[in-house]
Design an enzyme around this catalytic site. Sequence first.
Site, mmCIF file in Angstrom:
data_model
loop_
_atom_site.group_PDB
_atom_site.id
_atom_site.type_symbol
_atom_site.label_atom_id
_atom_site.label_comp_id
_atom_site.label_asym_id
_atom_site.label_seq_id
_atom_site.Cartn_x
_atom_site.Cartn_y
_atom_site.Cartn_z
ATOM 1 N N ARG A 178 2.150 -60.750 -12.080
ATOM 2 C CA ARG A 178 3.597 -60.787 -12.310
ATOM 3 C C ARG A 178 4.025 -60.032 -13.570
ATOM 4 O O ARG A 178 5.206 -59.785 -13.775
ATOM 5 C CB ARG A 178 4.075 -62.256 -12.381
ATOM 6 C CG ARG A 178 4.104 -62.922 -11.010
ATOM 7 C CD ARG A 178 4.264 -64.426 -11.117
ATOM 8 N NE ARG A 178 3.013 -65.089 -11.487
ATOM 9 C CZ ARG A 178 2.896 -66.402 -11.686
ATOM 10 N NH1 ARG A 178 3.948 -67.192 -11.576
ATOM 11 N NH2 ARG A 178 1.728 -66.924 -12.006
ATOM 12 N N ASN A 190 3.868 -65.582 -17.740
ATOM 13 C CA ASN A 190 3.549 -64.925 -16.476
ATOM 14 C C ASN A 190 4.306 -63.626 -16.286
ATOM 15 O O ASN A 190 3.911 -62.795 -15.478
ATOM 16 C CB ASN A 190 3.844 -65.868 -15.301
ATOM 17 C CG ASN A 190 2.894 -67.061 -15.287
ATOM 18 O OD1 ASN A 190 1.677 -66.898 -15.374
ATOM 19 N ND2 ASN A 190 3.443 -68.255 -15.248
ATOM 20 N N ARG A 236 1.736 -44.563 -47.539
ATOM 21 C CA ARG A 236 0.752 -44.505 -46.448
ATOM 22 C C ARG A 236 -0.595 -45.102 -46.856
ATOM 23 O O ARG A 236 -0.815 -45.438 -48.009
ATOM 24 C CB ARG A 236 0.611 -43.052 -45.993
ATOM 25 C CG ARG A 236 1.894 -42.546 -45.320
ATOM 26 C CD ARG A 236 1.817 -41.062 -44.993
ATOM 27 N NE ARG A 236 0.611 -40.748 -44.250
ATOM 28 C CZ ARG A 236 0.104 -39.523 -44.142
ATOM 29 N NH1 ARG A 236 0.695 -38.505 -44.758
ATOM 30 N NH2 ARG A 236 -0.997 -39.311 -43.441
ATOM 31 N N TYR A 280 5.802 -35.088 -52.212
ATOM 32 C CA TYR A 280 4.612 -35.488 -51.468
ATOM 33 C C TYR A 280 3.429 -35.604 -52.417
ATOM 34 O O TYR A 280 3.052 -34.627 -53.070
ATOM 35 C CB TYR A 280 4.265 -34.479 -50.361
ATOM 36 C CG TYR A 280 2.941 -34.803 -49.700
ATOM 37 C CD1 TYR A 280 2.755 -36.026 -49.044
ATOM 38 C CD2 TYR A 280 1.862 -33.929 -49.757
ATOM 39 C CE1 TYR A 280 1.537 -36.357 -48.475
ATOM 40 C CE2 TYR A 280 0.642 -34.256 -49.187
ATOM 41 C CZ TYR A 280 0.489 -35.475 -48.545
ATOM 42 O OH TYR A 280 -0.714 -35.803 -47.982
ATOM 43 N N ALA A 283 11.468 -33.959 -59.018
ATOM 44 C CA ALA A 283 11.933 -33.793 -57.641
ATOM 45 C C ALA A 283 11.308 -32.562 -57.003
ATOM 46 O O ALA A 283 11.153 -31.539 -57.650
ATOM 47 C CB ALA A 283 13.456 -33.665 -57.638
ATOM 48 N N ASN A 335 -2.626 -30.474 -50.785
ATOM 49 C CA ASN A 335 -3.967 -31.077 -50.711
ATOM 50 C C ASN A 335 -4.804 -30.527 -49.575
ATOM 51 O O ASN A 335 -5.981 -30.824 -49.495
ATOM 52 C CB ASN A 335 -3.847 -32.603 -50.592
ATOM 53 C CG ASN A 335 -3.121 -33.029 -49.329
ATOM 54 O OD1 ASN A 335 -2.261 -32.308 -48.824
ATOM 55 N ND2 ASN A 335 -3.464 -34.188 -48.813
HETATM 56 C C1 UD1 Z 1 -2.365 -73.338 -13.124
HETATM 57 C C2 UD1 Z 1 -2.611 -74.740 -12.523
HETATM 58 C C3 UD1 Z 1 -1.271 -75.459 -12.388
HETATM 59 C C4 UD1 Z 1 -0.579 -75.528 -13.728
HETATM 60 C C5 UD1 Z 1 -0.449 -74.146 -14.347
HETATM 61 C C6 UD1 Z 1 0.035 -74.262 -15.768
HETATM 62 C C7 UD1 Z 1 -4.523 -74.473 -11.047
HETATM 63 C C8 UD1 Z 1 -4.980 -74.404 -9.637
HETATM 64 N N1 UD1 Z 1 -3.228 -74.617 -11.228
HETATM 65 O O1 UD1 Z 1 -1.593 -72.608 -12.186
HETATM 66 O O2 UD1 Z 1 -1.483 -76.783 -11.899
HETATM 67 O O3 UD1 Z 1 0.700 -76.136 -13.581
HETATM 68 O O4 UD1 Z 1 -1.715 -73.472 -14.378
HETATM 69 O O5 UD1 Z 1 0.297 -72.996 -16.336
HETATM 70 O O6 UD1 Z 1 -5.337 -74.442 -11.924
HETATM 71 N N2 UD1 Z 1 -7.887 -67.608 -14.034
HETATM 72 C C9 UD1 Z 1 -9.182 -67.163 -14.048
HETATM 73 N N3 UD1 Z 1 -9.847 -67.023 -12.886
HETATM 74 C C10 UD1 Z 1 -9.281 -67.325 -11.684
HETATM 75 C C11 UD1 Z 1 -7.948 -67.784 -11.695
HETATM 76 C C12 UD1 Z 1 -7.282 -67.922 -12.867
HETATM 77 O O7 UD1 Z 1 -9.751 -66.882 -15.104
HETATM 78 O O8 UD1 Z 1 -9.956 -67.181 -10.677
HETATM 79 C C13 UD1 Z 1 -7.194 -67.747 -15.305
HETATM 80 C C14 UD1 Z 1 -5.975 -66.869 -15.401
HETATM 81 O O9 UD1 Z 1 -6.311 -65.593 -15.952
HETATM 82 C C15 UD1 Z 1 -5.067 -67.673 -16.332
HETATM 83 C C16 UD1 Z 1 -5.461 -69.112 -16.040
HETATM 84 O O10 UD1 Z 1 -6.720 -69.073 -15.418
HETATM 85 O O11 UD1 Z 1 -5.316 -67.393 -17.685
HETATM 86 C C17 UD1 Z 1 -4.464 -69.848 -15.144
HETATM 87 O O12 UD1 Z 1 -4.377 -69.149 -13.907
HETATM 88 P P1 UD1 Z 1 -2.990 -68.941 -13.191
HETATM 89 O O13 UD1 Z 1 -3.213 -68.093 -11.991
HETATM 90 O O14 UD1 Z 1 -1.951 -68.510 -14.159
HETATM 91 O O15 UD1 Z 1 -2.693 -70.434 -12.697
HETATM 92 P P2 UD1 Z 1 -1.297 -71.001 -12.298
HETATM 93 O O16 UD1 Z 1 -0.965 -70.542 -10.932
HETATM 94 O O17 UD1 Z 1 -0.337 -70.728 -13.384
HETATM 95 MG MG MG Z 2 -0.234 -69.380 -15.108
#
Ligand code: UD1
Ligand code: MG
Length: 457
Positions: free
Chosen positions: A14, A232, A338, A371, A385, A391
């Site tokens: 997003r 997001n 700088r 400068y 001035a 340089n």
């Molecule tokens: C998640 C929660 C939701 C909560 C919300 C709060 C789950 C299933 N849902 O949803 O209940 O209300 O956060 O913000 O957990 N990420 C990974 N690997 C993955 C998926 C995600 O590392 O496979 C990381 C993302 O990069 C992010 C974080 O986990 O930093 C959260 O993932 P995101 O997809 O934003 O979850 P939400 O849909 O926001």
């Molecule tokens: Mg999230």
Amino acid sequence: MLDVVIMAAGLGTRMKSRMAKVLHAVGGRPLVAHVVRAAAALGADRLVTIVGHQAASVEAAVRHAAEGRGFSEIAFALQSEQLGTGHAVQQAAEHLAGETILVLSGDVPLLESATLRTLVDAHAMEGNAATLLSVRLADPTGYGRIVRSGSRDFERIVEHRDASEAERAIDEINAGIYAFDREKLVPALGRLSTGNEQGEYYLTDVLGLLVADGERVGVVLHVDAAELAGINTRRELAETEARLKLRTLGRLMDGGVTIVDPLNTYVDDTVEVGSDTIIHPGSMISGATVIGEGCEIGPNVQLVDARIADNVLVRAMSVVEKASIASGAMIGPFARIRPGTELGEDVHVGNFVEVKNSVLGAGAKANHLTYLGDAEVGPRSNIGAGTVTCNYDGKNKHRTTIGAEVYIGSDTMLVAPVTVGDGAKTGAGSVVTKDVPPNTLVVGVPARVIRKLERES
Ligand code: UD1
Ligand code: MG
């Protein structure tokens, strides 16, 4: 022992960006760096970050933020395919050894360590298998909802996409920040399935599984929803920037700094400012900048990694980057200081003066259209001035050394490498190609000694 897991493998679709979401910056640092800082302030042991999209860059950002902050180990787990938050934490399991595991998302930069402390303390005191943070939102769209049983106890989390009409009416949401008992968490991760609308392994399902097993799951309802907001979109990024900035300015004002117009002043949360300093509108102050007491900054000044002592005046439209300025100095308006520059006490650098990688001794003045590059200027010398230190010969940079109490006449060209001795003077329009002996007057093109000078004092 407390280990921290930060989930940061997602792209953040997003954001509509080529760059992974957690690398986008607020307050001058990547989102994930703020989360690392909150975890470090808590006194956590191991830090394990789940990386996926742009793993190398995210790893570098985390290392940069985490090193020297007291973690016993900084580890990374690669999640090459993002199969959900449950799958993400599973990738970290082999690195975990602490009794308690704090799970965070990399996109929650306003998170404060005091909030994490409250969560971890409640988790320990209540003897829970898991404890999570919740908030109430006027518009909970998109978030996982906290489903409670008839007796109001936590039952499970249902994701927005999987929720019924009645469940979508719940305004208490999962903030995505959890404390787990490692011994309860790890086996439950292995039991997750993908029977949901997104076909992902949801970390949130671990909580329902634990309740079904008869384990205690606690919820800490947090009042400040904005603090726990995950970013997001670019709109949320800008809103968070504004909140973080107001928080920083609030801290500075509480410490005795005057911020004339907080809505038009931009200060990173890493910046320190002493009391009775006044910051005028339009100023942007970032990085490791430290400003002393009784200074006046702005309007419209940019300071990057600047070290500014007490009672310094940095006037309108000036830029100072990776330079230090001693007390009582006056800079600008329209000055550019700088990297590598050190300005001594009571130095004056005026309009349309550029100073690069140069040291100016106490009381030296360069007030107009000059400068100074790769130069050393002794105490109390006056640079007229239009002076230029030439340089650069097209290939290499050379140094200009100007002694104490030197008078450089207007429009002097100092062709480096060159030295002007203490107490010397150059006539207006001189082109100095050879060293000038102390206490002599040189004039002309090329400049020649025309007389010895009596020292005045
Ligand atoms: C998640 C929660 C939701 C909560 C919300 C709060 C789950 C299933 N849902 O949803 O209940 O209300 O956060 O913000 O957990 N990420 C990974 N690997 C993955 C998926 C995600 O590392 O496979 C990381 C993302 O990069 C992010 C974080 O986990 O930093 C959260 O993932 P995101 O997809 O934003 O979850 P939400 O849909 O926001
Ligand atoms: Mg999230």
